[in-house]
Every structure is written in C-alpha cells, then in structure tokens.
Design a protein around this motif. Sequence first.
Motif, PDB file in Angstrom:
ATOM      1  N   UNK A  29       0.830  -1.207   0.000  1.00  0.00           N
ATOM      2  CA  UNK A  29       0.000   0.000   0.000  1.00  0.00           C
ATOM      3  C   UNK A  29       0.855   1.244   0.000  1.00  0.00           C
ATOM      4  N   UNK A  30       0.286   2.305  -0.544  1.00  0.00           N
ATOM      5  CA  UNK A  30       0.881   3.639  -0.471  1.00  0.00           C
ATOM      6  C   UNK A  30       0.004   4.491   0.437  1.00  0.00           C
ATOM      7  N   UNK A  31       0.630   5.080   1.455  1.00  0.00           N
ATOM      8  CA  UNK A  31      -0.102   5.859   2.453  1.00  0.00           C
ATOM      9  C   UNK A  31       0.265   7.335   2.335  1.00  0.00           C
ATOM     10  N   UNK A  32      -0.744   8.176   2.231  1.00  0.00           N
ATOM     11  CA  UNK A  32      -0.520   9.615   2.111  1.00  0.00           C
ATOM     12  C   UNK A  32      -0.571  10.269   3.486  1.00  0.00           C
ATOM     13  N   UNK A  33       0.318   9.818   4.374  1.00  0.00           N
ATOM     14  CA  UNK A  33       0.304  10.353   5.741  1.00  0.00           C
ATOM     15  C   UNK A  33       1.588  11.094   6.099  1.00  0.00           C
ATOM     16  N   UNK A  34       2.432  11.345   5.107  1.00  0.00           N
ATOM     17  CA  UNK A  34       3.707  12.010   5.358  1.00  0.00           C
ATOM     18  C   UNK A  34       3.675  13.495   5.036  1.00  0.00           C
ATOM     19  N   UNK A  35       2.543  13.965   4.525  1.00  0.00           N
ATOM     20  CA  UNK A  35       2.458  15.356   4.117  1.00  0.00           C
ATOM     21  C   UNK A  35       2.594  15.476   2.608  1.00  0.00           C
ATOM     22  N   UNK A  36       2.484  16.689   2.084  1.00  0.00           N
ATOM     23  CA  UNK A  36       2.513  16.896   0.638  1.00  0.00           C
ATOM     24  C   UNK A  36       3.808  16.395  -0.003  1.00  0.00           C
ATOM     25  N   UNK A  37       3.668  15.803  -1.183  1.00  0.00           N
ATOM     26  CA  UNK A  37       4.830  15.413  -1.960  1.00  0.00           C
ATOM     27  C   UNK A  37       5.454  14.086  -1.610  1.00  0.00           C
ATOM     28  N   UNK A  38       4.842  13.330  -0.693  1.00  0.00           N
ATOM     29  CA  UNK A  38       5.460  12.079  -0.251  1.00  0.00           C
ATOM     30  C   UNK A  38       4.406  11.002  -0.016  1.00  0.00           C
ATOM     31  N   UNK A  39       4.802   9.762  -0.235  1.00  0.00           N
ATOM     32  CA  UNK A  39       3.973   8.607   0.077  1.00  0.00           C
ATOM     33  C   UNK A  39       4.807   7.587   0.836  1.00  0.00           C
ATOM     34  N   UNK A  40       4.211   6.986   1.846  1.00  0.00           N
ATOM     35  CA  UNK A  40       4.863   5.901   2.575  1.00  0.00           C
ATOM     36  C   UNK A  40       4.360   4.568   2.031  1.00  0.00           C
ATOM     37  N   UNK A  41       5.287   3.647   1.762  1.00  0.00           N
ATOM     38  CA  UNK A  41       4.945   2.331   1.235  1.00  0.00           C
ATOM     39  C   UNK A  41       5.092   1.297   2.344  1.00  0.00           C
TER      40      UNK A  41
END
Length: 200
Positions: free
Chosen positions: A90-102
């Motif tokens: 999964x890709x999580x958009x919880x790091x703020x703008x411009x970043x995704x956590x996998x």
Amino acid sequence: MHGSAWPPPRLEVPGLLLRRWSQDDAELLQDAVSESHERLREWMPWAREAPSLEKQRAYLQTAVRTWADGVDYGYGMFDPGETAVLGSVAMHARLGPGALEIGYWVHSAHTRRGLASTATALVTDVAFALPGIERTEIHCDPANIASAGVPRVLGYRLDRVQDRDPALFGEPGREMVWVMSRDAYKGSEAWRRAHAHRVR
C-alpha cells in the motif's frame, strides 16, 4: 490530493498480480492473515488480535473508501488466477505533501520469493507517476531484517533511525526510515525491476 491522476487498479507481472482491494476479497484475505498470523503479529500492530472475517470486511470497507478519498492506495498481492492472497502492499498519504509511505506484508508461506521487493518496486514506480510526488519512504523495525532488506535491495537510502509514533504502533520503539527521491529513482534497482516486465 493528486488531481485527476490515480494509481492503476491492477499491476501485473509474471507470477504476481497486484489489484486494488475489493470488498469481495474478505474470505481470501482472512485465509492469508489467519495462516500468517503468528508471524504478522510480531511486526504489524493490526495483527496483534486474532483475525476474523468481520475484521477483514471492515478493513476492506476502509480500503475501498480511502482509495476513493486519495488517502491510501492498497493493493492485494494475488496469484495470477486470483485464487489466493499472497500479501499486500500500500501507499499511504500520511507524510504530508509530496510524499507517500509504502508498506507491505507477505503470506508466511510465500516469503523469500521476492514478492515484497517486486511489489514495492511496482508501487514505487506508480508513486512517481503521480503528480506532485517527490519522494517515497519505507518505515520498518530495525529488528525486522526481512522487511529492511526490501528497501535496501531496491536502492532506497537509509535516512535515519527514529522513535516511532506510539499512536500508530500502540507502544514505543524505533523505526528505520528509508527514502527514495524522484531524482534518485530513475536508474535505481527499484526502477530496473519495475521496468523489467512492463506493467499492464
């Protein structure tokens, strides 16, 4: 958050299918989590309680909604015939703008086959195809050698080891933070693996 651009719902390479979760996947997911529970509970906060079909249905309902909301993009890892769940990425958009956590996990019967590294390479490629994404991150426990091996082999850079968020994990601890920047991605091992077999 990504305008009109969305990740593809299916990614396919020889021997592995990544597909956006559906609420119809509950029984296959329950089988995979139950069969892997002893191993998953060591590392995954959500796996500390006994798995149940009701919990999988609730998870999948959330996964469908958060994909539509542009918050999380969760894929099931399936065999090519879609008869079994081999894991999840999964890709999580919880790091703020411009970043995704996998994040990822693999069924305990299918480890050491390169599934996590292949799936992570594919979704890293997807992430950088989205407008505005400049970096991806992988966070893992330093003691989880198998999990840490995935970003290492794909050319992610170990940026730091930090205290992890107890609100996410339920207890204090440490986590490794591996980073791939957009500039570093092309030509990396992740890029090579993602493009070795073109995603359909």
